[in-house]
Scaffold this motif. Structure first.
Motif, PDB file in Angstrom:
ATOM      1  N   UNK A   1       0.828  -1.211   0.000  1.00 20.72           N
ATOM      2  CA  UNK A   1       0.000   0.000   0.000  1.00 20.72           C
ATOM      3  C   UNK A   1       0.859   1.255   0.000  1.00 20.72           C
ATOM      4  N   UNK A   2       2.054   1.167   0.594  1.00 17.49           N
ATOM      5  CA  UNK A   2       2.984   2.299   0.560  1.00 17.49           C
ATOM      6  C   UNK A   2       3.513   2.520  -0.849  1.00 17.49           C
ATOM      7  N   UNK A   3       3.759   1.427  -1.569  1.00 16.59           N
ATOM      8  CA  UNK A   3       4.229   1.527  -2.953  1.00 16.59           C
ATOM      9  C   UNK A   3       3.215   2.310  -3.780  1.00 16.59           C
ATOM     10  N   UNK A   4       1.956   1.987  -3.616  1.00 12.35           N
ATOM     11  CA  UNK A   4       0.907   2.690  -4.368  1.00 12.35           C
ATOM     12  C   UNK A   4       0.853   4.170  -3.988  1.00 12.35           C
TER      13      UNK A   4
ATOM     14  N   UNK B   1       4.727  10.516  -6.500  1.00 15.10           N
ATOM     15  CA  UNK B   1       5.725  10.802  -7.540  1.00 15.10           C
ATOM     16  C   UNK B   1       5.060  11.331  -8.806  1.00 15.10           C
ATOM     17  N   UNK B   2       3.957  10.740  -9.185  1.00 12.67           N
ATOM     18  CA  UNK B   2       3.262  11.220 -10.379  1.00 12.67           C
ATOM     19  C   UNK B   2       2.763  12.645 -10.186  1.00 12.67           C
ATOM     20  N   UNK B   3       2.295  12.946  -8.984  1.00 14.03           N
ATOM     21  CA  UNK B   3       1.851  14.310  -8.697  1.00 14.03           C
ATOM     22  C   UNK B   3       3.002  15.298  -8.849  1.00 14.03           C
ATOM     23  N   UNK B   4       4.201  14.877  -8.484  1.00 14.07           N
ATOM     24  CA  UNK B   4       5.363  15.763  -8.538  1.00 14.07           C
ATOM     25  C   UNK B   4       5.986  15.856  -9.932  1.00 14.07           C
TER      26      UNK B   4
ATOM     27  N   UNK C   1       7.750  -3.424  -7.904  1.00 12.36           N
ATOM     28  CA  UNK C   1       6.360  -3.063  -7.633  1.00 12.36           C
ATOM     29  C   UNK C   1       6.104  -1.588  -7.931  1.00 12.36           C
ATOM     30  N   UNK C   2       7.082  -0.738  -7.617  1.00  6.48           N
ATOM     31  CA  UNK C   2       6.897   0.696  -7.862  1.00  6.48           C
ATOM     32  C   UNK C   2       6.848   0.990  -9.350  1.00  6.48           C
ATOM     33  N   UNK C   3       7.712   0.363 -10.142  1.00  8.29           N
ATOM     34  CA  UNK C   3       7.656   0.590 -11.584  1.00  8.29           C
ATOM     35  C   UNK C   3       6.303   0.147 -12.139  1.00  8.29           C
TER      36      UNK C   3
ATOM     37  N   UNK D   1      10.019   4.726 -15.231  1.00  2.87           N
ATOM     38  CA  UNK D   1      10.855   3.540 -15.051  1.00  2.87           C
ATOM     39  C   UNK D   1      11.594   3.634 -13.717  1.00  2.87           C
ATOM     40  N   UNK D   2      11.921   2.466 -13.164  1.00  2.77           N
ATOM     41  CA  UNK D   2      12.657   2.391 -11.897  1.00  2.77           C
ATOM     42  C   UNK D   2      13.745   1.337 -12.027  1.00  2.77           C
ATOM     43  N   UNK D   3      14.978   1.718 -11.740  1.00  2.00           N
ATOM     44  CA  UNK D   3      16.095   0.766 -11.724  1.00  2.00           C
ATOM     45  C   UNK D   3      17.014   1.130 -10.554  1.00  2.00           C
ATOM     46  N   UNK D   4      18.109   0.394 -10.415  1.00  2.00           N
ATOM     47  CA  UNK D   4      18.967   0.569  -9.237  1.00  2.00           C
ATOM     48  C   UNK D   4      20.446   0.534  -9.609  1.00  2.00           C
TER      49      UNK D   4
END
Length: 355
Positions: A188-191, A197-200, A233-235, A246-249
């Motif tokens: 639920x935190x991921x969501x 992030x999308x808002x920003x 999950x975040x991506x 996109x999300x990577x590390x």
């Protein structure tokens, strides 16, 4: 031959003796430093508690950094907590878990010399002042190695009186200890993070352009708690909003820069603008170097994407440049800090079953 054996034995004895002396010196230095650091922290805690007369303490714990803008982010987070009415009855303290960041901050790397201390010093000092409630809030992003070390080592050591000088009755009956999870503790935190992030940043994914977030990640052998799954999950959550996120590390096997490019190359227009942002509490070493290439030119995400033909640039010396490397941390955004603060308010009491 006997003479040679005698000389060899004498030499070995001298070497071993020197080694023991060196070890003793190291032990004495470590003990002296421990005493000095604890004394400094205890003085700060004692002074703050006497001034506020609060019975509750809140310890914010970050990995750490040596960069000036990162330190400004940390100050902003502390100030946000101090000015939040939900925490008006708490004395707020701040700590680093990274010994490297603590030592380099004392040396003044990228920032004026400043002393930071590990959580064990703050918890010990808080215990000596016998606060009735202690809340420890992780400022880490995932429930990975750093968070688990905080929860399972530092906090348990405090409760178990590892230094042997706290009152047993106080530890058993007089203090309650709560711990707030990292930013993406649960699905639920991921969501919630994806929405924030999308808002920003939704303006950066218009017209086929891309926003890529650089997370840290744990190497596979250190992926305690399976925290790495949060990046995937975040991506997924972000791409449900807009496919150009996109999300990577920098450290998670299977989700590094090359893996990111493999996911992007057939989906993103050839002349797209790639905007980069650290998925970390602050914009520290990884943001400045792995992402932007400020110090280690030739080995950064920015240069990688530029070489592939995308627009991805950074010029920290030109305020008017069309920079697509945003040197801010997640802690710079109020809607992200709100998620950490929610965790603090809803923190789980540790050791409750034992008591």
């Amino acid at each position: 031959m006997k003479k040679i054996k005698f000389l060899l034995t004498a030499f070995l004895a001298m070497t071993m003796s020197a080694s023991f002396v060196a070890c003793d010196d190291d032990d004495n230095t470590q003990q002296n430093n421990f005493t000095k650091y604890l004394s400094s922290v205890e003085s700060q805690v004692k002074t703050k508690k006497a001034k506020s007369n609060n019975k509750k303490a809140l310890l914010l714990v970050a990995f750490g950094s040596t960069w000036e803008n990162a330190h400004q982010t940390f100050k902003g987070i502390v100030s946000d907590y101090e000015n939040d009415q939900a925490f008006k009855d708490y004395d707020v303290y701040f700590s680093f878990t990274s010994a490297i960041c603590i030592n380099k901050s004392r040396e003044g790397e990228h920032y004026e010399s400043q002393d930071f201390y590990a959580p064990n010093f703050w918890l010990e000092a808080i215990g000596r002042q016998q606060y009735e409630e202690v809340r420890v809030q992780s400022l880490h992003v995932i429930p990975g190695e750093e968070f688990l070390r905080l929860r399972d080592n530092y906090i348990k050591d405090f409760k178990n009186n590892v230094y042997g000088d706290l009152d047993d009755q106080y530890l058993e009956e007089g203090v309650k200890v709560f711990v707030g999870g990292p930013l993406m503790a649960e699905q639920e935190d991921v969501d919630a993070v994806a929405q924030a992030l999308n808002s920003n940043f939704n303006q950066y994914v218009k017209d086929g352009n891309v926003m890529a977030f650089l997370g840290h990640g744990n190497p596979e052998g250190y992926n305690y708690g399976n925290g790495n799954v949060r990046y995937e999950q975040l991506e997924t959550a972000l791409q449900a909003i807009n496919p150009n996120y996109y999300v990577a590390t920098v450290d998670m096997e299977g989700n590094l820069l090359d893996d990111l490019y493999d996911r992007m190359k057939d989906r993103v227009k050839a002349d797209a603008t790639i905007t980069l942002h650290a998925l970390m509490c602050i914009a520290g070493d990884h943001a400045h170097n792995d992402m932007s290439g400020i110090e280690n030119e030739g080995d950064s995400w920015r240069e990688f994407f530029a070489e592939k033909g995308y627009k991805c640039e950074y010029d920290g010396n030109d305020a008017n440049a069309a920079n697509t490397c945003i040197l801010k941390g997640l802690g710079d955004y109020a809607n992200i800090r709100a998620i950490w603060k929610k965790h603090t308010k809803e923190a789980v009491e540790m050791f409750a079953e034992e008591e």
